[in-house]
Design an enzyme around this catalytic site. Structure first.
Site, PDB file in Angstrom:
ATOM      1  N   LYS A 108       0.810  -1.283  -0.047  1.00 33.62           N
ATOM      2  CA  LYS A 108      -0.157   0.070  -0.095  1.00 33.62           C
ATOM      3  C   LYS A 108       0.831   1.105   0.076  1.00 33.62           C
ATOM      4  CE  LYS A 108      -1.663  -1.769   3.477  1.00 33.62           C
ATOM      5  NZ  LYS A 108      -2.389  -1.975   4.704  1.00 33.62           N
ATOM      6  N   THR A 153      -8.198   8.639   9.724  1.00 39.94           N
ATOM      7  CA  THR A 153      -7.909   7.499   8.956  1.00 39.94           C
ATOM      8  C   THR A 153      -7.319   6.444   9.946  1.00 39.94           C
ATOM      9  OG1 THR A 153      -5.396   8.305   8.911  1.00 39.94           O
ATOM     10  CG2 THR A 153      -6.681   8.719   7.174  1.00 39.94           C
ATOM     11  N   GLY A 155      -7.485   3.119  11.702  1.00 34.77           N
ATOM     12  CA  GLY A 155      -7.847   1.873  11.361  1.00 34.77           C
ATOM     13  C   GLY A 155      -7.987   1.549   9.966  1.00 34.77           C
ATOM     14  N   THR A 156      -7.445   2.370   8.965  1.00 35.90           N
ATOM     15  CA  THR A 156      -7.476   2.404   7.576  1.00 35.90           C
ATOM     16  C   THR A 156      -6.903   0.944   7.115  1.00 35.90           C
ATOM     17  OG1 THR A 156      -7.258   4.557   7.308  1.00 35.90           O
ATOM     18  CG2 THR A 156      -6.669   3.059   5.349  1.00 35.90           C
ATOM     19  N   GLY A 157      -5.701   0.456   7.491  1.00 37.07           N
ATOM     20  CA  GLY A 157      -5.083  -0.709   7.225  1.00 37.07           C
ATOM     21  C   GLY A 157      -5.915  -1.863   7.588  1.00 37.07           C
ATOM     22  N   CYS A 158      -6.297  -2.037   8.827  1.00 37.91           N
ATOM     23  CA  CYS A 158      -7.207  -3.120   9.499  1.00 37.91           C
ATOM     24  C   CYS A 158      -8.345  -3.357   8.470  1.00 37.91           C
ATOM     25  CB  CYS A 158      -7.806  -2.941  10.801  1.00 37.91           C
ATOM     26  SG  CYS A 158      -6.427  -2.299  12.102  1.00 37.91           S
TER      27      CYS A 158
HETATM   28  N1  PLP Z   1      -4.638  -0.838  17.370  1.00 37.78           N
HETATM   29  C1  PLP Z   1      -4.837  -1.962  17.140  1.00 37.78           C
HETATM   30  C2  PLP Z   1      -5.528  -2.989  17.820  1.00 37.78           C
HETATM   31  C3  PLP Z   1      -4.679  -2.384  15.596  1.00 37.78           C
HETATM   32  O1  PLP Z   1      -4.682  -3.664  15.308  1.00 37.78           O
HETATM   33  C4  PLP Z   1      -4.069  -1.263  15.029  1.00 37.78           C
HETATM   34  C5  PLP Z   1      -3.789  -1.458  13.483  1.00 37.78           C
HETATM   35  O2  PLP Z   1      -3.685  -2.524  12.948  1.00 37.78           O
HETATM   36  C6  PLP Z   1      -3.850  -0.163  15.417  1.00 37.78           C
HETATM   37  C7  PLP Z   1      -4.126   0.160  16.767  1.00 37.78           C
HETATM   38  C8  PLP Z   1      -3.285   1.161  14.673  1.00 37.78           C
HETATM   39  O3  PLP Z   1      -4.058   1.677  13.930  1.00 37.78           O
HETATM   40  P1  PLP Z   1      -3.635   3.171  13.409  1.00 37.78           P
HETATM   41  O4  PLP Z   1      -2.300   3.102  12.939  1.00 37.78           O
HETATM   42  O5  PLP Z   1      -4.851   3.269  12.016  1.00 37.78           O
HETATM   43  O6  PLP Z   1      -3.957   4.260  14.144  1.00 37.78           O
END
Ligand code: PLP
Length: 261
Positions: free
Chosen positions: A174, A208, A210-213
């Site tokens: 990505k 943004t 949680g975008t990756g999840c």
């Molecule tokens: N917290 C958990 C439990 C996650 O699995 C993730 C991302 O995969 C995050 C936080 C981080 O999310 P972000 O980088 O979008 O804030």
């Protein structure tokens, strides 16, 4: 027939990322979501306050409870935290029939909190990536896994090839973190020789989280419903684009992407 998806990931008490994002996305895309928790984070839109890994025996017990009973259409991993948890997941999954398996190699939260111990990176590479139908790193994660800086599309091509060589069936690298282009360019390559780029205009938003999840969960939901890999990735790209465009300005920090966009 009801399609069943599985997420193996950490809890985000703020509800925007982790297990919560995965289950909401599974639901939104018409699959029944199951979950095995690897860690609990105390977290909101401003950052991670605390992390507690789940005892490895309980991670295994959750997986066994799910896999002994349900026919899983596809699974994904998110936050895995330790080498011990990664090894337990690898050992447990290898005792069951296989299904499409998506690995989102979550490492660091936006605020800088570590979601994967340094010592777990070797376990991720050696024990889990070879089991993956798809690996979905962002640029910082691909830089760690492929051990090279990535500042251009040609760097992305080289890194994706290195990640394929680790045994993943396909890699979706990505490009949203790249700074040399106004576009978000995501590169897909597979061990079968497929290659394409998904290009979209970068959306200017702070919301943004949680975008990756959410992206990896959307791919997993499509795979659970029986979509071929390339189709699942393209459908999920549309889903995540809409989810970012309609990001929720809730809380005082980085709000979540809108899973129901
Ligand atoms: N917290 C958990 C439990 C996650 O699995 C993730 C991302 O995969 C995050 C936080 C981080 O999310 P972000 O980088 O979008 O804030």
């Amino acid at each position: 027939m009801t399609s069943i998806a599985l997420t193996i990931a950490g809890s985000d008490s703020g509800g925007g990322a982790g297990i919560q994002a995965d289950l909401k996305t599974f639901q939104e895309l018409g699959t029944f979501g199951t979950s095995a928790l690897t860690a609990v984070t105390a977290q909101n839109t401003l950052g991670v306050h605390a992390v507690q890994p789940i005892d490895t025996s309980i991670v295994i017990a959750q997986l066994e409870a799910i896999l002994d009973d349900f026919t899983i259409g596809a699974a994904k991993t998110g936050m895995l935290f330790s080498a011990e948890i990664i090894e337990a997941i690898s050992d447990t999954l290898s005792r069951y029939p296989t299904f499409p398996f998506v690995i989102d190699p979550v490492m660091i939260a936006k605020g800088g909190a570590s979601l994967l111990q340094q010592a777990a990176i070797v376990a991720l590479k050696e024990r889990l990536i070879p089991m993956a139908a798809l690996l979905t790193p962002n640029i910082p994660e691909a830089e760690v896994l492929a051990e090279m800086p990535i500042t251009s599309l040609s760097h992305m091509e080289i890194a994706a090839k290195r990640l394929l060589e680790m045994g993943a069936g396909a890699v979706l690298l990505k490009g949203g973190h790249r700074e040399d282009t106004p576009f978000a360019e995501d590169l897909f390559v597979s061990a079968d020789g497929e290659r394409f780029i998904m290009k979209s205009k970068r959306i200017q938003t702070k919301d943004t989280h949680g975008t990756g999840c959410t992206f990896a969960a959307a791919i997993t939901a499509e795979l659970a419903k029986g979509a071929p890999m390339t189709e699942a990735v393209i459908t999920a790209k549309h889903f995540i684009h809409a989810a970012i465009e309609d990001g929720l300005s809730i809380g005082n920090g980085h709000g979540p992407t809108n899973h129901a966009a």
